[in-house]
Structures are given as structure tokens and as C-alpha cells.
Design an enzyme around this catalytic site. Structure first.
Site, PDB file in Angstrom:
ATOM      1  N   GLY A 295       1.653   2.764  -2.646  1.00 55.84           N
ATOM      2  CA  GLY A 295       1.269   3.598  -3.784  1.00 55.84           C
ATOM      3  C   GLY A 295       2.046   3.281  -5.047  1.00 55.84           C
ATOM      4  O   GLY A 295       2.429   4.190  -5.792  1.00 55.84           O
TER       5      GLY A 295
ATOM      6  N   ASP B 222      -1.427  10.482  -3.143  1.00 52.30           N
ATOM      7  CA  ASP B 222      -0.304   9.585  -3.432  1.00 52.30           C
ATOM      8  C   ASP B 222       0.431  10.026  -4.696  1.00 52.30           C
ATOM      9  O   ASP B 222       1.662   9.921  -4.784  1.00 52.30           O
ATOM     10  CB  ASP B 222      -0.788   8.123  -3.540  1.00 52.30           C
ATOM     11  CG  ASP B 222      -2.107   7.973  -4.274  1.00 52.30           C
ATOM     12  OD1 ASP B 222      -2.658   8.991  -4.775  1.00 52.30           O
ATOM     13  OD2 ASP B 222      -2.606   6.844  -4.365  1.00 52.30           O
TER      14      ASP B 222
ATOM     15  N   GLY C 269       0.824  -1.210   0.000  1.00 57.15           N
ATOM     16  CA  GLY C 269       0.000   0.000   0.000  1.00 57.15           C
ATOM     17  C   GLY C 269       0.855   1.255   0.000  1.00 57.15           C
ATOM     18  O   GLY C 269       0.437   2.311   0.456  1.00 57.15           O
TER      19      GLY C 269
ATOM     20  N   ALA D  30       2.972   5.808  -8.161  1.00 57.75           N
ATOM     21  CA  ALA D  30       4.389   6.102  -8.401  1.00 57.75           C
ATOM     22  C   ALA D  30       4.783   5.697  -9.822  1.00 57.75           C
ATOM     23  O   ALA D  30       5.528   6.424 -10.492  1.00 57.75           O
ATOM     24  CB  ALA D  30       5.262   5.392  -7.371  1.00 57.75           C
TER      25      ALA D  30
END
Ligand code: MEV
Length: 323
Positions: free
Chosen positions: A110, A155, A108, A114
Site C-alpha cells: 500500500g 489501506d 502490495g 501510505a
């Protein structure tokens, strides 16, 4: 230039998850475990993707089919990011994209956001588009919304800007906080969570209780403001207290699970100032903050509760070109 490698950091939500989907602020930090993407132009008009970390190998299609047909889950963010760029800046040659990650996509941290940011930045460089950070954020966030339909974009922002950010839904505010250190202990629950499922679950379980939901989000927003001050003042004891309060609201939202609760309880028993889940809940990670002399005991107790302690540093650099 016909080949470039860029990297972007993973993230940890510090305060404000769920509320940030609905026009409230959150605090997020970039971690020093990174996603990488190498993008090269091809002689053929093909789109090729190697993303071993999400089990995508030998994936290829004609450039003209970008974004069309059945796209494997692991290829979606990269392919739709490339499509969104190509719609604005038509591609004259094919692309081969290879991604790799220093962290598991299960944490988690991200990884989807990313990798999206990596692809947008790499194509901006390769095609000489000279996109600034806000433009990279906007295109990447659009990509995430095209795929998930939901999400605050926090994120994506931290993958672009890095550091520790005060962020409001959709990037209305993206404010880097000038903090030097943030001594977090991070425990992975071993359970993979799905953000969209959890966001929907909260909404469904508060049908006919929308007022209470709004109240909770307002209270979380107040905690975010206080936590921002505590972070800047490096008041870890206060930050811990605020984490505990935030965790109570997350429990009321129904997104904590027994495993996370046990890890959180264990870290408090071992002397942490505070602890909470980080992200959508339902699994993924928890974070704790404690005085330096208790860090080891807190980490040990998280392990005893069945968690995996992940060593990270916070405040990592945003998206950047690799040498
Ligand atoms: C998920 O990591 C955090 C949520 O607030 C969703 C989002 O902000 O996009 C639940």
C-alpha cells in the site's frame, strides 16, 4: 515551521479482500515498514517532488499547474493529494516533497495510500489545518478514488489509524481492534499485481453469475466476523482455519495464481494452521499463521516454493510526525 517529516505504515490485508469493495467488512493490520514524506515550503511558487523509490527525480511544475497535464505514475498520489488540499486551503508558497520507503512498492503493502496519507498529514501540520484522523482519511481516500476510480479505502484507513482494524467500505466503520500480537508469516510471490485490474477481472468473470458473486461476498463477510473474534481471542488455530476458507473463496473468484497457491500449499504442508493470499491477488504476498514451534519450518517451505519471506511486525503505529 517550514519543514516537516511524517511517516505512515504499510499494510497487510488479513481477511475480506474484494468483498470489501462491495459494502462488506474486512480486517487489515499495519506493518512496521513505513513510508516517509518530508514536506517543506519554498520561496518560489513551485511544486517539486523527489520520489526515488518510484523513479521520480527532479520533478517540478508551477503550483498553478498542480493536478494538470500528464502526471508520471509515481508522482500521481502525492501531487493529487497536494492538489486536493490546495483546493480547500489555497497554498501561499511552493512545496518541495521528498518521499522514501522502507519497503518495495512491489510488495502490495500500500505504498500509494501510505504516501498519500503522509502528504495530507504533513500539509495539515505545515499549514496548521488541524485535520483530525477522519478528515485525513476522507481527503486521502478522495485522492485514491480520483486516481483509481475504485477501492474500498481500507489501506488508507490503516495508514492513518495504524493497529489492526475492522473496516467497512469507504470508512463507514473504522474500528480499531484491541489485539496485542499477531504472529504472521509473510511470503512475497515476486509477482507485481495491479488492484484495479484484478477488481475488474472478478467483475467480468462473474457476468451472468452475479448471484454467485454476491453469495461469495456474503460468505467472506461471515468469515471476517468469525476472524475478528478469533483475533481478539488470539485463537490462532481457528484463525488459520478461517484463512483456508477465505482462500477457497478467493480461488473461486479467480484471483489466486499458481505461485501463491504453491506457497500456500507449502506452508500448510509444513504445519501452518492456515494460509491465504493477502490483497488483490494476482501476485503480491501471502500470509500464514502457525504455532510458534512451526514458524521456522513454514518460512523455509515458503522459500522452497520460490517465495521471499518478509519479516514484519503487525499492529504498527498509524501516521505520525517524525522527530
Ligand atoms: C486490494 O489490496 C484489496 C481489494 O479489496 C481492493 C480494495 O479493497 O480497495 C481487492
Amino acid at each position: 515551521m517550514n519543514k516537516i517529516t511524517v511517516s505512515a505504515p504499510g499494510k497487510l490485508m488479513l481477511f475480506g479482500e474484494h468483498a470489501v469493495v462491495y459494502n462488506r467488512p474486512c480486517l487489515v493490520t499495519a506493518v512496521d515498514q513505513r513510508m516517509r514524506a518530508t514536506v517543506e515550503t519554498l520561496g518560489t511558487l513551485e511544486f517539486q517532488l523527489e520520489a526515488g523509490e518510484v523513479k521520480v527525480t527532479g520533478y517540478k511544475k508551477p503550483l498553478s499547474d498542480l493536478g494538470k497535464g500528464d502526471i508520471p505514475k509515481g508522482a500521481k498520489f502525492v501531487e493529487i493529494a497536494a492538489k486536493n488540499i490546495a483546493e480547500k486551503h489555497p497554498l501561499k508558497s511552493g512545496l518541495r516533497i521528498t518521499t522514501s520507503s522502507e519497503f518495495s512498492s512491489e510488495f502490495g503493502f500500500g505504498s500509494s495510500s501510505a504516501s498519500t496519507v503522509c502528504v495530507v498529514k504533513a500539509l495539515s501540520e505545515l499549514l496548521d489545518l488541524q485535520l483530525n484522523n477522519k478528515e485525513i482519511f476522507d481527503l486521502s481516500y478522495k485522492t485514491v478514488l480520483d486516481i483509481q476510480g475504485k477501492g474500498s479505502g481500507f489501506d488508507v484507513a490503516v495508514a492513518v489509524y495504524g493497529g489492526t482494524l475492522y473496516f467497512i467500505t469507504g470508512g463507514k466503520v473504522i474500528e480499531p481492534l484491541n489485539i496485542k500480537s499477531l504472529p504472521l508469516i509473510v511470503g512475497y510471490s515476486g509477482v507485481k499485481a495491479d488492484t484495479v485490474t484484478l477488481v475488474n477481472k472478478v467483475k467480468e468473470s462473474f457476468v451472468n453469475r452475479e448471484n454467485r458473486l454476491e453469495e461469495i461476498y456474503d460468505e467472506i463477510a461471515k468469515l471476517v466476523e468469525k476472524a475478528r473474534d478469533a483475533l481478539i481471542e488470539m485463537d490462532w488455530e481457528k484463525l488459520g482455519e478461517l484463512m483456508n476458507e477465505n482462500q477457497n473463496y478467493l480461488s473461486e473468484l479467480g484471483v489466486s495464481i499458481d505461485k501463491l497457491d504453491n506457497m500456500i500449499k507449502a506452508s500448510l504442508t509444513a504445519g501452518a494452521y492456515g494460509a491465504k493470499l493477502s490483497g488483490a491477488g494476482g501476485g503480491d504476498c501471502m500470509i500464514a499463521v502457525s504455532s510458534r514451534d512451526k514458524n521456522q519450518a513454514v518460512a523455509d517451505s515458503i522459500r522452497q516454493a520460490g517465495g521471499e519471506v518478509i519479516n514484519i511486525n503487525t499492529n504498527a503505529d498509524g501516521v505520525k510526525i517524525e522527530k
